[in-house]
Each structure stands twice: as structure tokens, then as C-alpha cells.
Design a protein around this motif. Structure first.
Motif, PDB file in Angstrom:
ATOM      1  N   UNK A   8       0.844  -1.204   0.000  1.00 58.13           N
ATOM      2  CA  UNK A   8       0.000   0.000   0.000  1.00 58.13           C
ATOM      3  C   UNK A   8       0.876   1.249   0.000  1.00 58.13           C
ATOM      4  N   UNK A   9       0.344   2.326  -0.602  1.00 59.85           N
ATOM      5  CA  UNK A   9       1.050   3.602  -0.596  1.00 59.85           C
ATOM      6  C   UNK A   9       1.039   4.185   0.818  1.00 59.85           C
ATOM      7  N   UNK A  10       2.097   4.943   1.174  1.00 57.01           N
ATOM      8  CA  UNK A  10       2.174   5.499   2.526  1.00 57.01           C
ATOM      9  C   UNK A  10       1.019   6.449   2.821  1.00 57.01           C
ATOM     10  N   UNK A  11       0.479   7.124   1.776  1.00 51.40           N
ATOM     11  CA  UNK A  11      -0.656   8.029   1.993  1.00 51.40           C
ATOM     12  C   UNK A  11      -1.904   7.253   2.405  1.00 51.40           C
ATOM     13  N   UNK A  12      -2.036   6.028   1.911  1.00 50.81           N
ATOM     14  CA  UNK A  12      -3.157   5.176   2.315  1.00 50.81           C
ATOM     15  C   UNK A  12      -3.051   4.825   3.792  1.00 50.81           C
TER      16      UNK A  12
END
Length: 449
Positions: free
Chosen positions: A415-419
Motif C-alpha cells: 500500500x502507498x504510505x498516503x493510504x
């Protein structure tokens, strides 16, 4: 005294700020200069961002009728774990829109990045904001700036959190004092098992000793005679330096939470609880990583960050981390080979009772609590119950393991860190009002200790 005055000013100016953070500051008024020290780098950074302006406003009010002192913020080192001090500097002066120095505010400077006293016994203790207060209180007592306010001082905490280290640091600092302190550092059981001449006349003890530091006070449980000796000794402790007699200081350490004092007799327990009782929390992942880095530097070992992270995630106590690193060093010395991941897993698998759960273990507990399959939670389906379980898992992993957002993203299937950031913020917001989720998260955190 200055801290109390500033706290009163803050209470009048800003009702929602009680000034508790002032306790972690070290204030030293030297002529026309006020030196401000911090317990560690992270507290200094937090202070610079959130409390510096408020602190200086309170100072301006305090010295409204006198010359405002020059303020020097002493830059703390980031810690021995990183091998060097990372630069930290608050703005050197309050400036208005035109770039001029603000009126009524002293120019501020930052002193050298090195600790004020390179021989300070406390500098070797690695901690972050979670243990800032216990550490600051212990240091204030050791530097004899607390008077009789923190007497007795009781330090509680689980085994392996560093209580004995702090007691030794306090003893070393007190012995170096120019006032020539006579210090006794011993285990509580050994101290009470002896029968010296002062037992019948406890006041004689304080004629030969200024500071008494006893470790493992919980070992006195069930030993009424030993506890009675200690009670007599505590009652005879001089409370103030009057008539040429120096005030005594008592410091104790207890394994377990403060509730562990219930095993002691009421007379001893009441005396311990009448002083300052603080709890040293277990080191989180960030502190454990810094500790391992410091140990590697001390032993000239070369381990990658991933290898250190693997070790740090398996133990929550300093002693166990030290033992694991000793095994790794012994393996490398005996085999003469570079350490592979398989070798490291085999070393960690043998003899480590205190294993901190990883992301997958935490996710599995969350899935079971919500009657879901772990593989579904880890997948990419957007079903509401799966999304909630995934977000709760990320939230608990962040709190328990201290992993960075990118590391959590990789652990949860790339997963992306923003998620991850969005998930943790959402759970924090829900927990404010959702009592059922609060209870579930609390139970899950207890299960994954």
C-alpha cells in the motif's frame, strides 16, 4: 521556583495549558542568561514547534518589571545510537513581518551540539518522549535541584526497562557532586538483610549517608522484619538541612506497575506512595533500534537496518536485546562468516521468550476478533468490514511497532504510505466517539503485548 511562577502565568493566560511540559525543561539562571536544557532531541524538537513562543511569552510577563534575561537553548544530541548529533535549531530570534527582531524578546542562541557534560551518566540512557518525565525527574534529583519535593522517589516498570540503569546513573551523578554526597546503592533485600548498629538508632544511619538508592523493592514482600527496618530508616530521614544537617534523599525501584506495591505491608506502602511515583514504560521500536545501533557501534559490529529491525521487533526489553546481540556477535566470531537472514532467524528462534508480534500476527488477531479471514483483510477488497479491519490493523501496528508509514504500506501488501496515513487518521477520529471500537482496540492491544 521559576517553573512554578511560569506555570501560574500560563494558567492565567491560557486555561487549557497547565504547563506540565515545564517539568521536562532544565532551567538555569546564570547572571543575565537563562539556560534552557532538554531531556533529549525529540522533546526539544516538539518544544520548538509547539511551546517555544508560549514559554517566551510567559517569561516576558515574569520579567515585565526587570531586565529580560538572554535565553540560551542548549541543543541536545540525538543520542549515541546514531553516532553523531543531528542539527536542531529553533529560530534564533522572534521576527516581525519586516524581518526585524521582535520587541521585548531576548535574542536566542543555540550552544554546541555536544551534551553540556560529556561525563553525564544519563546520556547513555536511550529514551524518547514516552519516558521523558521519569528521566527528567531522576536527573533533577541526581543534580540536587528538586530539594525535598521528590522524596522518596519511586521508579516502577517492567523488568528490562532500564530502572537499574537509571539508579546507577543517579548514584554516579550524585557521587560526582561538589557537595561530597555519601551515597549507598544496593538491592533492597541485601540492605534490609544486614543488621548494622543503626537498626536500634536509625538516625545514626543518616549521619553516615546522604542518599539511599535501593533496587528491587518488591523483593521485600512477605518479609515483615525487613520492611520494618526500612520503615524505621525512612522515618529517621532528615527532611530539611537545618542546624547544619543535610537533608536525606531516598530513591527506590520496583519491578512491575505501581499496583505491585499492594504486596508490601501498609506502613511501607503508604510511605512509598507519599513521594513521587513514576512508571518507566517499555521502550518502543524507535528506542530499541537506537539501542541496537549504539550497541553495534560499541562492539564494532556491522548489521544492516533490516537485520536490526528484525531483532528489535522480537524483543521489548533492553536485556533481551543485549542477549540477542551477544549471540549474533558470538555466531559471527565462531563461524567467521557474514550473517545471512536465515542465520539470524535461527539465532532469534532459540531462547527468546519475549517476542513482540509482527504485522501479520497483529492482523491475524484483528481478523479473528472481527470474524474475518486474515488473507481477505490483507487483500485489496473494498468491502466495508474488510477496510475497517485493515485500518484497525494498521493503527495497532503503528502504535505497537512504531514502523514508518512506508514500512507499514509494504507490510500490508504494498500500500502507498498516503493510504496508511489516511487509515490511521480515520481510526483515531472514530475512536473518539465509538465506544465499541475503543473496547475492541484496547483488547487487541492487550492480546498483542
Amino acid at each position: 521556583m521559576l517553573k512554578n511562577e511560569l506555570r501560574d502565568i500560563l494558567a492565567l493566560q491560557k486555561a487549557d495549558d497547565r504547563g506540565d511540559w515545564l517539568e521536562s525543561l532544565t532551567l538555569r539562571h546564570d547572571g543575565h542568561t537563562l539556560h534552557v536544557g532538554f531531556p533529549h532531541f525529540y522533546f526539544a524538537a516538539w518544544f520548538s514547534q509547539h511551546k517555544r513562543d508560549l514559554f517566551e511569552q510567559a517569561l516576558s510577563c515574569r520579567f515585565a518589571d526587570a531586565q529580560l534575561p538572554h535565553i540560551e537553548y542548549e541543543q541536545p544530541a540525538l543520542g549515541p545510537a546514531l553516532g553523531h548529533a543531528q542539527a536542531w535549531a529553533p529560530q534564533h530570534a522572534a521576527r516581525d513581518a519586516t524581518g526585524r527582531q521582535g520587541s521585548g524578546m531576548a535574542a536566542r542562541s543555540v550552544v554546541s551540539a555536544a551534551p553540556k557534560n560529556e561525563n553525564d551518566a544519563f546520556t547513555a540512557f536511550i529514551a524518547n518522549a514516552k519516558n521523558a518525565f521519569p528521566l527528567a525527574a531522576a536527573k533533577e534529583i541526581a543534580e540536587q535541584r528538586a530539594g525535598v519535593a521528590y522524596n522518596p522517589f519511586l521508579l516502577c516498570g517492567r523488568s528490562g526497562t532500564g530502572k537499574s540503569h537509571i539508579l546507577r546513573s543517579m548514584a554516579a551523578t550524585l557521587r560526582k557532586s561538589q557537595t561530597g554526597n555519601r551515597v549507598i546503592l544496593a538491592s533492597a533485600a541485601r540492605f534490609c538483610a544486614d543488621s548494622p548498629a543503626w537498626v536500634r538508632h536509625p538516625e545514626l544511619f543518616w549521619q553516615q549517608c546522604d542518599v539511599l538508592l535501593l533496587d528491587d523493592i518488591q523483593d521485600l514482600a512477605g518479609q515483615s522484619a525487613w520492611q520494618q527496618k526500612l520503615v524505621s530508616c525512612m522515618d529517621a530521614c532528615p527532611a530539611a538541612s537545618t542546624g547544619g544537617r543535610r537533608a536525606g534523599q531516598m530513591v527506590f525501584a520496583c519491578t512491575g506497575q505501581p499496583q505491585a506495591l499492594k504486596t508490601l505491608d501498609e506502613r511501607l506502602r503508604s510511605r512509598l506512595e507519599s513521594g513521587l511515583v513514576v512508571e518507566l514504560m517499555e521502550p518502543d521500536l524507535d528506542v530499541r533500534m537506537r539501542y541496537l545501533q549504539a550497541m553495534c557501534k560499541e562492539r564494532n559490529m556491522s548489521l544492516s537496518r533490516d537485520q536490526l529491525l528484525f531483532i528489535a521487533q522480537r524483543c521489548s526489553q533492553f536485556r533481551l536485546l543485549q542477549g540477542l546481540l551477544l549471540k549474533v556477535a558470538a555466531f559471527c566470531s565462531v563461524t567467521g562468516c557474514d550473517l545471512s537472514q536465515a542465520d539470524l532467524e535461527n539465532i532469534v528462534r532459540t531462547g527468546v521468550a519475549d517476542k513482540t508480534p509482527g504485522c501479520l500476527e497483529i492482523l491475524g488477531e484483528v481478523a479473528r476478533a472481527m470474524n474475518l479471514r486474515a488473507e481477505d483483510v490483507l487483500g485489496g477488497k473494498r468491502r466495508p468490514d474488510l477496510v475497517l479491519a485493515r485500518q484497525v490493523s494498521m493503527y495497532i501496528c503503528r502504535r505497537k511497532l512504531g514502523l514508518s508509514y512506508p514500512e507499514l504500506g509494504r507490510a500490508f501488501g504494498g500500500k502507498d504510505h498516503s493510504t496508511v496515513i489516511h487509515a490511521i487518521k480515520k481510526i483515531k477520529k472514530i475512536l473518539v466517539s465509538d465506544k465499541a471500537l475503543q473496547q475492541m482496540v484496547t483488547e487487541l492491544e492487550l492480546k498483542t503485548q
